[in-house]
Design a protein around this motif. Sequence first.
Motif, PDB file in Angstrom:
ATOM      1  N   PRO A   6       0.814  -1.225   0.000  1.00 29.48           N
ATOM      2  CA  PRO A   6       0.000   0.000   0.000  1.00 29.48           C
ATOM      3  C   PRO A   6       0.838   1.261   0.000  1.00 29.48           C
ATOM      4  CG  PRO A   6      -0.897  -1.597   1.537  1.00 29.48           C
ATOM      5  CD  PRO A   6       0.421  -2.137   1.089  1.00 29.48           C
ATOM      6  N   ARG A   7       1.950   1.261   0.717  1.00 28.01           N
ATOM      7  CA  ARG A   7       2.813   2.451   0.738  1.00 28.01           C
ATOM      8  C   ARG A   7       3.397   2.709  -0.648  1.00 28.01           C
ATOM      9  NH1 ARG A   7       7.387   2.850   5.244  1.00 28.01           N
ATOM     10  NH2 ARG A   7       5.485   3.139   6.493  1.00 28.01           N
ATOM     11  N   GLN A   8       3.800   1.658  -1.337  1.00 26.19           N
ATOM     12  CA  GLN A   8       4.341   1.806  -2.683  1.00 26.19           C
ATOM     13  C   GLN A   8       3.293   2.369  -3.631  1.00 26.19           C
ATOM     14  OE1 GLN A   8       5.894  -1.987  -3.859  1.00 26.19           O
ATOM     15  NE2 GLN A   8       7.660  -1.887  -2.483  1.00 26.19           N
ATOM     16  N   ARG A   9       2.053   1.916  -3.489  1.00 28.93           N
ATOM     17  CA  ARG A   9       0.985   2.425  -4.359  1.00 28.93           C
ATOM     18  C   ARG A   9       0.727   3.896  -4.089  1.00 28.93           C
ATOM     19  NH1 ARG A   9      -1.339  -2.799  -3.420  1.00 28.93           N
ATOM     20  NH2 ARG A   9      -2.595  -1.985  -1.687  1.00 28.93           N
ATOM     21  N   VAL A  10       0.768   4.312  -2.826  1.00 31.12           N
ATOM     22  CA  VAL A  10       0.582   5.724  -2.483  1.00 31.12           C
ATOM     23  C   VAL A  10       1.693   6.569  -3.083  1.00 31.12           C
ATOM     24  CG1 VAL A  10       0.554   7.378  -0.582  1.00 31.12           C
ATOM     25  CG2 VAL A  10      -0.744   5.248  -0.392  1.00 31.12           C
ATOM     26  N   ALA A  11       2.942   6.073  -2.974  1.00 33.69           N
ATOM     27  CA  ALA A  11       4.084   6.820  -3.520  1.00 33.69           C
ATOM     28  C   ALA A  11       3.984   6.925  -5.042  1.00 33.69           C
ATOM     29  CB  ALA A  11       5.390   6.141  -3.112  1.00 33.69           C
ATOM     30  N   MET A  12       3.567   5.836  -5.694  1.00 36.62           N
ATOM     31  CA  MET A  12       3.436   5.869  -7.158  1.00 36.62           C
ATOM     32  C   MET A  12       2.340   6.827  -7.589  1.00 36.62           C
ATOM     33  SD  MET A  12       3.915   1.828  -8.143  1.00 36.62           S
ATOM     34  CE  MET A  12       3.465   2.156  -9.847  1.00 36.62           C
ATOM     35  N   ALA A  13       1.240   6.840  -6.852  1.00 30.91           N
ATOM     36  CA  ALA A  13       0.146   7.751  -7.189  1.00 30.91           C
ATOM     37  C   ALA A  13       0.585   9.199  -7.038  1.00 30.91           C
ATOM     38  CB  ALA A  13      -1.066   7.460  -6.307  1.00 30.91           C
ATOM     39  N   ALA A  14       1.330   9.495  -5.971  1.00 32.22           N
ATOM     40  CA  ALA A  14       1.815  10.864  -5.766  1.00 32.22           C
ATOM     41  C   ALA A  14       2.790  11.268  -6.856  1.00 32.22           C
ATOM     42  CB  ALA A  14       2.476  10.979  -4.395  1.00 32.22           C
ATOM     43  N   SER A  15       3.676  10.339  -7.253  1.00 29.74           N
ATOM     44  CA  SER A  15       4.644  10.622  -8.314  1.00 29.74           C
ATOM     45  C   SER A  15       3.942  10.881  -9.644  1.00 29.74           C
ATOM     46  CB  SER A  15       5.622   9.456  -8.441  1.00 29.74           C
ATOM     47  OG  SER A  15       6.519   9.669  -9.512  1.00 29.74           O
ATOM     48  N   LYS A  16       2.911  10.099  -9.935  1.00 28.71           N
ATOM     49  CA  LYS A  16       2.163  10.296 -11.184  1.00 28.71           C
ATOM     50  C   LYS A  16       1.442  11.639 -11.182  1.00 28.71           C
ATOM     51  CE  LYS A  16       1.404   5.416 -12.344  1.00 28.71           C
ATOM     52  NZ  LYS A  16       0.389   4.331 -12.514  1.00 28.71           N
ATOM     53  N   ALA A  17       0.928  12.033 -10.036  1.00 27.59           N
ATOM     54  CA  ALA A  17       0.245  13.318  -9.953  1.00 27.59           C
ATOM     55  C   ALA A  17       1.210  14.467 -10.212  1.00 27.59           C
ATOM     56  CB  ALA A  17      -0.419  13.470  -8.580  1.00 27.59           C
ATOM     57  N   VAL A  18       2.414  14.382  -9.634  1.00 27.45           N
ATOM     58  CA  VAL A  18       3.424  15.422  -9.867  1.00 27.45           C
ATOM     59  C   VAL A  18       3.820  15.460 -11.335  1.00 27.45           C
ATOM     60  CG1 VAL A  18       5.803  16.111  -9.349  1.00 27.45           C
ATOM     61  CG2 VAL A  18       4.296  15.360  -7.512  1.00 27.45           C
ATOM     62  N   GLN A  19       4.012  14.280 -11.936  1.00 27.69           N
ATOM     63  CA  GLN A  19       4.404  14.226 -13.343  1.00 27.69           C
ATOM     64  C   GLN A  19       3.310  14.782 -14.246  1.00 27.69           C
ATOM     65  OE1 GLN A  19       7.404  13.474 -14.338  1.00 27.69           O
ATOM     66  NE2 GLN A  19       6.929  13.827 -16.502  1.00 27.69           N
TER      67      GLN A  19
END
Length: 208
Positions: A6-19
């Motif tokens: 779950p932590r990895q999914r949260v980090a990936m979602a945040a990274s995609k939002a920034v990108q």
Amino acid sequence: AVSGAPRQRVAMAASKAVQARTEKKLKDLQRLPANKHCLDCSGHGGLMPQYVCMTLKTFVCTHCSGVHREENRRVKGLSMSSFTAEEVQALAEYGNERGQAQWYARHDPAAAPKPESGNVPALRVFLKQVYVDKRFAAAPGAAHAAVAQAQQRSPYGAQQAPAPQATPPPLPPRPSPVAAPQPATPSLISMSPVAAQPTPADPFGMFD
């Protein structure tokens, strides 16, 4: 607490939002009037540049980007490269409007017209005059002022530091509390003695 997958999914979602925000801002920069044509050439070939010279932070066409590469300047393709938020912000703070103000401040299009986009030999000569010889560049002080004015006009200009807040005047000192007056306590010494009362006469004493 978030852990593991779950932590990895949260980090990936945040990274995609920034990108996603970064890509949108980059596309918005491409639509600015000054960035819709290559800074360094003329003609239809320079319309809607597909490259940026990151060394100069300007939008350039395919042919000019090749000349910049020959001069060891860093070039990235807008549709073929990924950009960091810092790189996009650098383009926002500079771009073609600021590049024009700095490198072409004394350029006379009638006396030295920009070459056509596809004329690579002429572009090599011209870009050497612009960026190596600095033939048309503004004086250092004038260039700084011109760039600052262009940044003020840009919707994606340099990040401004917040204006300093006015220091409020010091508060007046608080008055010391005044004790309420206490009633005077009479002194035992000053008190007058009570006069002794006379003993009444015995009415029956006369018969003793």
